[in-house]
Design an enzyme around this catalytic site. Structure first.
Site, PDB file in Angstrom:
ATOM      1  N   SER A   1      46.917  49.233  36.037  1.00  0.00           N
ATOM      2  CA  SER A   1      47.109  48.171  37.039  1.00  0.00           C
ATOM      3  C   SER A   1      47.634  46.932  36.319  1.00  0.00           C
ATOM      4  O   SER A   1      47.520  46.830  35.100  1.00  0.00           O
ATOM      5  CB  SER A   1      45.782  47.821  37.695  1.00  0.00           C
ATOM      6  OG  SER A   1      44.976  47.050  36.820  1.00  0.00           O
ATOM      7  N   ASP A   2      48.176  45.985  37.056  1.00  0.00           N
ATOM      8  CA  ASP A   2      48.443  44.694  36.436  1.00  0.00           C
ATOM      9  C   ASP A   2      47.099  43.958  36.323  1.00  0.00           C
ATOM     10  O   ASP A   2      46.076  44.409  36.848  1.00  0.00           O
ATOM     11  CB  ASP A   2      49.475  43.885  37.220  1.00  0.00           C
ATOM     12  CG  ASP A   2      50.155  42.852  36.314  1.00  0.00           C
ATOM     13  OD1 ASP A   2      49.570  42.506  35.265  1.00  0.00           O
ATOM     14  OD2 ASP A   2      51.260  42.390  36.640  1.00  0.00           O
ATOM     15  N   ALA A   3      47.113  42.845  35.602  1.00  0.00           N
ATOM     16  CA  ALA A   3      45.857  42.164  35.267  1.00  0.00           C
ATOM     17  C   ALA A   3      45.066  41.802  36.524  1.00  0.00           C
ATOM     18  O   ALA A   3      45.550  41.031  37.365  1.00  0.00           O
ATOM     19  CB  ALA A   3      46.164  40.906  34.465  1.00  0.00           C
TER      20      ALA A   3
ATOM     21  N   SER B   1      44.633  43.248  39.129  1.00  0.00           N
ATOM     22  CA  SER B   1      45.268  43.489  40.438  1.00  0.00           C
ATOM     23  C   SER B   1      44.452  44.449  41.297  1.00  0.00           C
ATOM     24  O   SER B   1      44.662  44.511  42.509  1.00  0.00           O
ATOM     25  CB  SER B   1      46.713  43.970  40.286  1.00  0.00           C
ATOM     26  OG  SER B   1      46.776  45.264  39.758  1.00  0.00           O
TER      27      SER B   1
END
Ligand code: BGC
Length: 793
Positions: free
Chosen positions: A296-298, A300
């Protein structure tokens, strides 16, 4: 009777044929055994992963799915987490000793001895910093891009990183969006070529090659279409644009073997990318057969609640897991004390932002997810670690790191890369290159003397500011006998600090009186000098993540300063340091020479001077359309034509306050050489659906200086099941020609170049229609030919 000569020739031909055959056979065998080797390797890894999975508890599986930021040098808590098997990866640890320490905790201290994988945003270098990605794309030189990322991988891997969060392949058509600097610009064809080159550079030919990293293609998907250019904002992208414009670079990177994918932050058509089954399952895994790992993105996953998509953290974990996010990039609790000297007025106190480790156990107990769901997510993570060889070789040799980072070849390549990405926008009266015997030079502008800014964003501790060559230093190195006067000029600063860079001492403010003094000093220096070099642009933290703008104007009072200097009447060269096209309409009309330098990296100043003084001939081309102002956004060359163009008399739809044409077109860039294109020809005028056509053109260097031209081919489909863009890039090649040299460049167009995703049939089609071809040095190329695709069945 056969003549002896003929007999000899026949024997020679026979021998040659046999040899070629044998060689081909050997090559096929080699490929076959390499493929068989890969297959055996793959099977062995699968067996090892299966065996390990059977030994793992549910807690250990969930632990593997967690990736935590480690932002402080104190690793005590992080080591403890590793010993307990509650983490699979850390990101942002840059100290090799800390990496070994954490790894020891995982390998020696945890029950199953599963190594950690260390991630970092190695975007354009580790210690040796290359030009920012948009600059590398402007080189239109995929080989160079690959070489640069090979060096970046080598340095980072030596220091203990095994996984980079790059390449960012998001198409960007709105320069207000700060992250335009991290991608390859507006075009899917160029973007795909650059994406593949980066993956090859980071990873080599397979995951697990020594001195390489796993590449992460990000941010899946269409993150660059943020509404209003506001970072992280929602995107609404119709299918036709997803398939034809936004998806191709991700697909290209995956075809090149990218081992991981990062899910984007934003909503795509109202479904957040991190919980988006269409993206992460249907497209990525089913259609594109991606079998690597999805991170995932940070935070997210946690943020799915902010979107109004997930009810709470449990629901967020459930949705991300079901969509196919293997690893959650998460924040531990943060408690960073205030430090006003470093610009941190308030302490950062943040609760942990993580969900998988909190929620998955209870989701399992309640039967909402099964252990098979967990296994499906953990499998790619363990596979990646095994392919990388981490189970057999978890540690790094700390004593070796510095010698790898100090390799002179890395600096040389950084200088070449910077030279090859310098983009000459204007050069009236051949003001450039400057003579090396220029006696006095005024260098004006605070960016000229800033090591930090010349490096661009995503540059952290491993890069050495003291070894960075600024523009000022580069000019003084190149012209040691010239008298160089430097004036700092107008201050430039963000009104508030960037949230994505470490705290740093705030820059001083400049009062109106101080500004006037600086402008007066700049004017005085210009009066005294043979030439004024004015360095303008944005600081590195004005371009990048969380660095969107509502305007493209030169920040601060830089334009006022430029106008005052230009009024002196001395020749003026503008050097632009930026990661986005800025509003330079005034400069482009009033200043004779403009060089777009981007953020050119560790050797940036030397490369700028190489180009200024003619030791290097600029050859880069724009990877985006250069707008006149932010009001034109989004602006791109491959638009549809819904009425007569602006050049026609009855053109109606335009702004009443400005032109709708760009300042500089896509693909544009000047050289100190001159090139002529002639004799565009096709090997046929008709092909069948699925057939191929070859287009050739002669390119001649008609100047007395060796130089580079990027030969670009554009197509246009005249009619069909959907309106097609006026032009689309479908081929390019950067060539070097000596003075007078003429070369034929040939492109082949086949299904890949001629198909598009039709909004009517909802599939990829090659349509039997009439096509135009243009070849030249930018998207306005005039050499034209046409052909037809015919149905043969
Ligand atoms: C960015 C990603 C990056 C990640 C880790 C996020 O804020 O959007 O591109 O890889 O942070 O640094």
């Amino acid at each position: 009777m056969t003549s002896p000569l003929l007999a000899k020739v026949s024997v020679a031909v026979l021998l040659f044929t046999v040899l070629v055959h044998l060689q081909l056979e050997a090559q096929t065998q080699a490929k076959k055994s390499a493929a068989q080797g890969e297959e055996v390797f793959g099977r062995q890894i699968k067996a090892r992963v299966d065996k390990l999975l059977k030994q793992m508890t549910v807690e250990e599986k969930i632990g593997q799915m967690m990736q935590y930021f480690q932002l402080t040098p104190d690793t005590t808590a992080a080591e403890e987490r590793a010993r307990k098997g509650q983490v699979g990866s850390y990101l942002f640890v840059t100290d090799p000793a800390a990496i070994n320490r954490l790894q020891r905790a995982a390998v020696d201290g945890s029950r199953l001895k599963i190594p950690l994988i260390f991630g970092f945003d190695v975007i354009h270098g580790w210690c040796t910093i290359f030009p920012v990605p948009i600059a590398m794309a402007a080189s239109w030189d995929p080989k160079l891009v690959e070489q640069a990322q090979t060096v970046a991988a080598k340095e980072a891997r030596a220091a203990g990183i095994q996984w980079t969060f790059a390449p960012m392949v998001d198409i960007a058509r709105d320069a207000r969006w700060g992250r335009i600097v991290e991608g390859a610009g507006e075009d899917p064809f160029l973007g795909s070529a650059i994406a593949q080159a980066q993956v090859r550079g980071f990873q080599g030919t397979r995951i697990g090659e020594p001195e390489r990293l796993i590449a992460t293609v990000k941010h899946f998907a269409a993150y660059g279409a943020a509404e209003g250019g506001r970072d992280y904002d929602a995107t609404y992208v119709p299918d036709v644009l997803l398939w034809n414009v936004y998806f191709p670079p991700y697909k290209a990177a995956i075809d090149a073997g990218a081992g991981s994918v990062m899910s984007a932050y934003q909503d795509l058509n109202d479904v957040p990318a991190t919980g988006n089954t269409f993206l992460l399952q249907d497209v990525l895994r089913k259609m594109w057969k991606f079998d690597g790992l999805v991170v995932s993105d940070a935070a997210s996953v946690f943020n799915l609640t902010t979107h109004g998509f997930a009810r709470d953290a449990n629901d967020a974990a459930y949705r991300a897991l079901k969509a196919g996010v293997d690893m959650e990039m998460a924040f531990p609790e943060l408690n960073i004390p205030a430090n006003p000297q470093m610009g941190l007025k308030e302490p950062i106190i943040m609760p942990g932002l993580h969900t998988y480790d909190v929620a998955l156990q209870s989701l399992l107990k309640s039967g909402k997810i099964t252990e098979a769901d967990l296994d499906a997510r953990v499998r790619p993570l363990l596979t990646a670690k095994m392919k990388l060889g981490l189970f057999d070789n978890p540690y790094i040799d700390e004593a070796r790191v510095e010698s790898v980072l100090a390799a002179p070849a890395h600096r040389e390549l950084a200088r070449t890369a910077a030279q090859r990405s310098m983009l000459l926008l204007k050069n009236e009266g051949d003001l450039l290159p400057l003579s090396k015997s220029t006696r006095s030079i005024a260098v004006i502008g605070t960016l000229a003397d800033s090591a930090k800014d010349i490096l661009g964003s995503w540059v952290f501790a491993p890069a050495k500011l003291e070894q960075t060559v600024t523009v000022l230093q580069g000019i003084m190195n190149k012209a040691p006998s010239a008298s160089v006067t430097f004036v700092r000029g107008a201050q430039i600063k963000r009104p508030f600090p960037s949230p994505v860079e470490p705290p740093q001492p705030p820059l001083p403010d400049q009062s109106q009186a101080e500004l006037q003094q600086e402008i007066d000093a700049a004017v005085a220096a210009a009066k005294q000098a043979d030439i004024a070099i004015v360095v303008l642009g944005e600081r590195q933290n004005m371009s990048g993540e969380a660095a969107s703008r509502s305007s493209l104007q030169l920040p601060g009072e830089q334009e006022r300063m430029l106008k005052a200097v230009a009024a002196v009447g001395k020749p003026v060269v503008v050097l632009l340091l930026s990661g986005r096209p800025l509003d330079i309409t005034w400069a482009s009309a009033n200043v004779p020479a403009i060089l777009q330098c981007w953020y050119p990296g560790s050797e940036g100043g030397n490369a700028v001077a190489d180009v200024l003084f003619g030791d290097s001939n600029p050859g880069a081309k724009l990877p985006f359309t250069w707008p006149r102002s932010a009001g034109q956004a989004p602006l791109y060359y491959a638009h549809n034509l819904t009425q007569e163009p602006e050049t026609k008399k009855n053109f109606k739809s335009r702004y009443w306050d400005d032109s709708s044409f760009p300042l500089y077109p896509f693909g544009y860039g000047l050289s100190y050489s001159r090139f002529e294109f002639s004799n565009l020809r096709l090997d046929r005028t008709e092909i069948s659906v699925g057939g191929q056509i070859r287009a050739s053109i002669d390119v001649q260097n008609v100047s007395d200086r060796a130089g580079d031209e990027v030969v670009q081919l554009y197509t246009h489909q005249r009619a069909g099941s959907a309106s097609r863009p006026v032009r689309e890039l479908k081929g390019f090649e950067r060539i070097t020609l000596s003075p007078g040299e003429k070369r034929t460049v040939t492109f082949t167009l086949g299904r890949k170049e001629l198909e598009f995703w039709s909004p009517q049939t909802k599939e990829w089609v090659v349509e039997p229609e009439q096509f135009d071809i243009w070849i030249g040095g930018d998207s306005k190329a005039s050499a034209h030919a046409e052909f037809r695709i015919v149905r043969t069945d």
